[in-house]
Enzyme design. Structure first.
Site, PDB file in Angstrom:
ATOM      1  CD  GLU A 192      -2.234   1.620   2.746  1.00 48.47           C
ATOM      2  OE1 GLU A 192      -3.375   1.663   2.959  1.00 48.47           O
ATOM      3  OE2 GLU A 192      -1.651   1.177   3.832  1.00 48.47           O
ATOM      4  CG  LEU A 228      -7.014   3.283   6.323  1.00 47.18           C
ATOM      5  CD1 LEU A 228      -8.268   3.613   5.537  1.00 47.18           C
ATOM      6  CD2 LEU A 228      -6.431   4.573   6.943  1.00 47.18           C
ATOM      7  CB  SER A 229      -5.428   1.083   3.105  1.00 47.08           C
ATOM      8  OG  SER A 229      -4.895   0.946   2.021  1.00 47.08           O
ATOM      9  CB  ALA A 230      -2.828  -2.896   4.198  1.00 46.21           C
TER      10      ALA A 230
END
Length: 405
Positions: free
Chosen positions: A67, A246-248
């Site tokens: 990411e 969040l995200s990864a």
């Protein structure tokens, strides 16, 4: 091709000297992609950049990030980001390394890296205790921080496991999401696991590795074991344990939802990806650009709330749609609500219900939003204070969905 490569490298050099590091990394990414556009050996492919990755050099090894630190174009950033005097400088470690590789070591010394930058992390007013611990089992070891609210003694309490994104840590994530302040208000424990540099050089959860997508293996086994250890030590209600990221971290939360539905009652995926979206580094970058359909056969068997900005250039918004598809029951009755945070961004909130009319999935699409935690505090990284308040909405959704048995 060689002339184009040299021109791009010269452009990256000029931008770096002028201080425009994000544009410099974009130019450098383009140069490397053009240089390696023709078929190359496996070792050569490992040293290329993804087109929209500004801050992370990705190789097919364990200590690599999946990411980027910042991955929005300059135009998109001006149009959709919220400036903040407390926002950290992007970590340009990979730009510095690549400049040295191409004989520009003197220029590399001007690039700020994770070792040279510093930023105080400020926390919202939360009078409970925020303790540091370490967990280990047969799958590995990770540190973590645990927020204990002041009124923790009032019976068995819920707990949320919060998985940070790349380059973040528990303090940064807690500050940015304001989850500790909300937890104090509702008497909830919050567990913040921390990824280690030895497992991933940029602190990303390895959601894309096959060994980290299986029950009782890899990072899912570590995170589930850590969750159980805290549950055993404190008065945690086993029917009200939740996971979000969040995200990864959001992608790893989806992995946990699939592999440990008996442990977590509901999941929150913010700017993340569905379970099974990738099986290695190349497929992970492909999935980040746009879902490939590989996750369609997998199911998330617990309630899910999903947030995604429709201007996210790091993880394509269709990944949020794919997470919802994994979590939605076969028969759904959808309700769509259009709204606007006050003051803040407009959003579309789709509520999916089962045949009995129970809301089991919420999908929040934030219009104009990028790759950030919505409604967050500028005291943390990757936050958009304009809202809607993702932390408050996730907590509300979680408390509405205790585990049935």
């Amino acid at each position: 091709m060689k002339a184009d490569f040299l021109a791009s490298m010269q452009k990256a050099t000029r931008l770096t000297r002028s201080g425009d590091l994000q544009s410099a990394m974009t130019a450098l990414s383009e140069a490397l992609l053009n240089k390696t556009a023709a078929p190359a050996s496996k070792s050569a492919r490992r040293d290329t950049f993804a087109a929209d990755v500004i801050d992370v050099e990705c190789r097919e090894v364990r200590d690599t990030c999946i990411e980027p630190r910042v991955a929005t174009s300059a135009a998109s950033s001006k149009a959709h980001s919220v400036p903040s005097s407390t926002s950290p400088l992007p970590d340009m470690s990979d730009l510095a390394e690549t400049l040295r590789r191409f004989g520009l070591g003197d220029l590399a010394t001007t690039v700020p890296t994770a070792k040279t930058r510093s930023r105080d992390v400020k926390h919202e007013d939360a009078p409970g205790r925020f303790l540091a611990h370490r967990f280990s089992n047969a799958a590995g070891a990770r540190g973590y921080k645990l927020y204990i609210p002041k009124n923790a003694s009032a019976g068995a309490r819920p707990m949320i496991v919060m998985l940070h994104g790349c380059t973040q840590n528990p303090d940064d994530f807690a500050a940015g999401t304001r989850m500790n302040a909300l937890a104090e208000r509702h008497g909830i424990y919050v567990l913040y696991p921390q990824q280690e540099k030895t497992a991933n050089g940029s602190g990303c959860w390895n959601w894309f590795e096959p060994r980290d997508q299986r029950r009782d293996h890899g990072e899912p086994a570590i995170l589930a074991g850590m969750t159980r250890e805290v549950m055993a030590e404190y008065r945690i209600d086993p029917k009200r344990v939740y996971v979000a990221g969040l995200s990864a971290g959001g992608a790893m939360a989806a992995n946990l939802a699939v592999t440990y539905p008996d442990l977590y009652a509901a999941v929150g995926v913010h700017s993340g990806l569905p379970y099974g979206a990738a099986h290695d580094m190349p497929s992970a970058f492909s999935a980040m650009r746009r879902p490939n359909g590989n996750s369609a056969s997998h199911r998330i068997p617990i309630a899910a709330i999903v947030f995604h900005g429709d201007h996210d250039t790091t993880v394509h918004p269709d990944n949020g749609v794919a997470v919802v598809a994994q979590a939605a029951p076969a028969r759904t009755k959808d309700e769509v609500v259009q709204g606007e945070a006050a003051p803040g961004r407009e959003y579309s909130r789709r509520i999916r219900r089962d045949a009995q009319g129970h809301a089991v999935v919420e999908h929040w699409v934030v219009h104009g939003g990028g790759h950030t935690w919505f409604g967050g505090s500028p005291n943390g990284s990757y936050t958009d204070p304009l809202g809607p308040d993702a932390s408050a909405e996730m907590l509300r959704f979680f408390l509405e969905h205790p585990r049935a048995k």
